[in-house]
Design an enzyme around this catalytic site. Structure first.
Site, short mmCIF file in Angstrom:
data_model
loop_
_atom_site.label_atom_id
_atom_site.label_comp_id
_atom_site.label_asym_id
_atom_site.label_seq_id
_atom_site.Cartn_x
_atom_site.Cartn_y
_atom_site.Cartn_z
N GLY A 16 0.82 -1.22 0.00
CA GLY A 16 0.00 0.00 0.00
C GLY A 16 0.85 1.27 0.00
N ASP A 36 -4.57 3.19 7.71
CA ASP A 36 -4.24 1.92 8.35
C ASP A 36 -4.73 1.96 9.80
OD1 ASP A 36 -1.83 -0.33 7.40
OD2 ASP A 36 -2.53 -0.38 9.48
N CYS A 275 5.24 -13.95 0.59
CA CYS A 275 4.20 -14.34 -0.38
C CYS A 275 4.35 -15.68 -1.08
CB CYS A 275 4.04 -13.24 -1.41
SG CYS A 275 3.37 -11.74 -0.64
N PHE A 337 15.10 -11.71 3.98
CA PHE A 337 14.80 -12.81 3.05
C PHE A 337 15.44 -12.61 1.69
CE2 PHE A 337 11.58 -11.68 -0.16
CZ PHE A 337 11.18 -10.41 0.27
#
Ligand code: NAD
Ligand code: UGA
Length: 458
Positions: A16, A36, A275, A337
């Site tokens: 976002g 948010d 994801c 990651f």
């Protein structure tokens, strides 16, 4: 000015925040508000210390914030004011009940739909930005359009393909923008409104329009295909290690075939990120729910190979360090990651750290951007780890170094100095194949890389 110049995004996360900042920067004629429920996150978006680390993002936010880009916790006001609402809330893997560990947890998503309905006072276009199971838009439409207010909501799917670490570049110059909508006059009109926003800076030929279900499914499929390439090359890496083939040479050789292409063929300790695993497991769950068990098994194996690759990495460390790491200091270089992000969600480093702690190793972790997130990931176990900003301090007195994130700065370290300060025999396990292995070997290190013949002095 069109009738669609007030844009709202619900969810100020990794997607976002950057996507809306880019839209605002490129479209000064639009007012873009990002809301948010997380007050600290919104405060950070309004500060000089943004809540996520992303190269180039500061400049984009600074160009538009306060001009036509606003971060706020006023969700109700934002909904009332908006013509177009992008929904970019988190859609994690469900941890409870039916589909636990597989299905997407849609509670945040549905709550948002009900909030939109509760506070809307005029018709709106609602855009699915989050990654969602195919046919979610149908549920969204049923919630939104079953209202007694006489309002009309057109739902459009506009999945996001940015990758962390390169988000700004990906948003500025995307391969494509996918916009799915119903094949009805209203559906096509809603699609066009969204296409016109992107057309401000993205060439029209890169704007792909499709039906809603194709757009939703394309997002899950894209992530599944990308992850599948990594699992494919990682599976071959294991074969390389026992046959004296070199996985980087194999990847280069196959990647020059234009039908295969060179990207996403970098063997590693395993893919991470918020994801890939979540989206593949979601795909697997959807396939099973339609009785497509063979299809589900096929995609599930992509995740299984990834988990095997991560576990294999630690098994290799153990086997080569004389079957015990108990009491040995082991320096982990990188916890994010991937490089250029502070995000550690599903990072291979989490599992590697836990397994090494279970073997009673003395784990030291260094990372230029991810130490705070890493501590949160390890929870109670964070206290068992030594944290070092400086890789030299992390390596001092260590028996082994394991490279888990491909941060560029690790390539340029003075490994002669590092070797001098380590216990002997000194080991390097390069989970990213970024170091100069032959040079390290000549310095005296025993070097174990992914998909390569070990270089050892014994
Ligand atoms: P995130 O967790 O960083 O951000 C989601 C935000 O939504 C959080 O700040 C949370 O507080 C907020 N939120 C949740 N419920 C809310 C509500 N009812 N009202 C207001 N705010 C609410 O997640 P993310 O990484 O930005 O991912 C968002 C979606 O985008 C997911 O579906 C993800 O799969 C998808 N996606 C992520 C990436 C990525 O690189 N991270 C890329 C492409 C797509
Ligand atoms: C990925 C996709 O690339 C994006 O298109 C998508 O929008 C996003 O997921 C999402 O839906 O969240 P991201 O996870 O941010 O983006 O980063 P990637 O560059 O895809 O890397 C994912 C993982 O795979 C990292 O751990 C990375 O190190 C690893 N990887 C990547 C490899 O091990 N080898 C490779 O060749 C490429």
């Amino acid at each position: 000015m069109s009738n669609y110049d007030h844009i709202l995004c619900i969810g100020a996360g990794y997607v976002g925040g950057p996507t809306m900042a880019m839209i605002a920067a490129k479209c000064p004629h639009l007012k873009v508000t990002v809301v948010d429920i997380n007050e600290a996150r919104i405060a950070a978006w309004n500060s000089d210390d943004l809540p996520i680390y992303e190269p180039g993002l500061d400049e984009v936010v600074r160009a538009a914030r306060g001009r036509n880009l606003f971060f706020s916790t006023d969700i109700e006001g934002g909904i009332r004011d908006a013509d177009v609402i992008f929904v970019s809330v988190n859609t994690p893997t469900k941890t409870f009940g039916q589909g636990a560990g597989r299905a997407a947890d849609l509670q945040y998503w549905e709550k948002t739909a009900r909030q939109i309905l509760a506070h809307a006072t005029r018709d709106k276009i609602v855009v699915e930005k989050s990654t969602l199971p195919v046919r979610t838009a149908q549920a969204m439409e049923r919630i939104l359009n079953g209202n007694a207010k006489g309002l009309r909501f057109d739902v459009v799917s506009n999945p996001e393909f940015l990758a962390e670490g390169t988000a700004v570049k990906d948003l500025e110059d995307p391969d494509r923008i996918l916009i799915g909508g119903h094949e009805t006059p209203e559906g096509r009109r809603a699609r066009r409104v969204i296409a016109d926003i992107y057309a401000t800076w993205v060439p029209r030929e890169r704007l792909i329009e499709s039906n809603l279900w194709s757009a939703e499914l394309s997002k899950l499929t894209a992530n599944a295909f990308l992850a599948q390439r990594i699992s494919s090359i990682n599976s071959i890496s294991a074969l390389c290690e026992v046959t004296e083939a070199d996985v980087d040479e194999v990847a280069y050789a196959i990647g020059t075939d234009s039908r295969i292409g060179p990207r996403f063929l970098k063997a590693s300790v395993g893919f991470g990120g918020s994801c890939f695993k979540k989206d593949i497991l979601n795909l697997v769950y959807i396939c099973r729910s339609y009785g497509l068990n063979e299809v589900a098994d096929y995609w599930e194996s992509v995740v299984a190979i990834n988990e095997w690759q991560q576990a294999r990495f630690v098994r290799n460390m153990l086997a080569n360090m004389f079957n015990t790491v108990a009491g040995k200091r082991i320096a982990l270089f990188g916890f994010a990651f991937k490089a250029d992000t502070g995000d550690t969600r599903e990072s291979a480093a989490i599992g590697v750290t836990r397994q090494l702690l279970a073997e009673h190793a003395r784990v030291v972790i260094t990372d230029p951007k991810a130490i705070e997130n890493a501590k949160a990931d390890l929870g109670d176990q964070a206290g068992l780890v030594e944290w070092q900003e400086d890789p030299y301090a992390a390596a001092a007195g260590a028996h082994a170094i394991a490279v888990l994130t491909e941060w560029k700065q690790y390539k340029d370290l003075d490994f002669g100095r590092i070797f001098a300060g380590m216990e002997k025999p000194a080991f390097v396990f390069d989970g990213r194949n970024i170091l100069d292995h032959q040079r390290l070997f000549e310095m005296g290190f025993n070097v174990f890389a992914i998909g390569k013949t070990p270089l050892k002095h014994f």
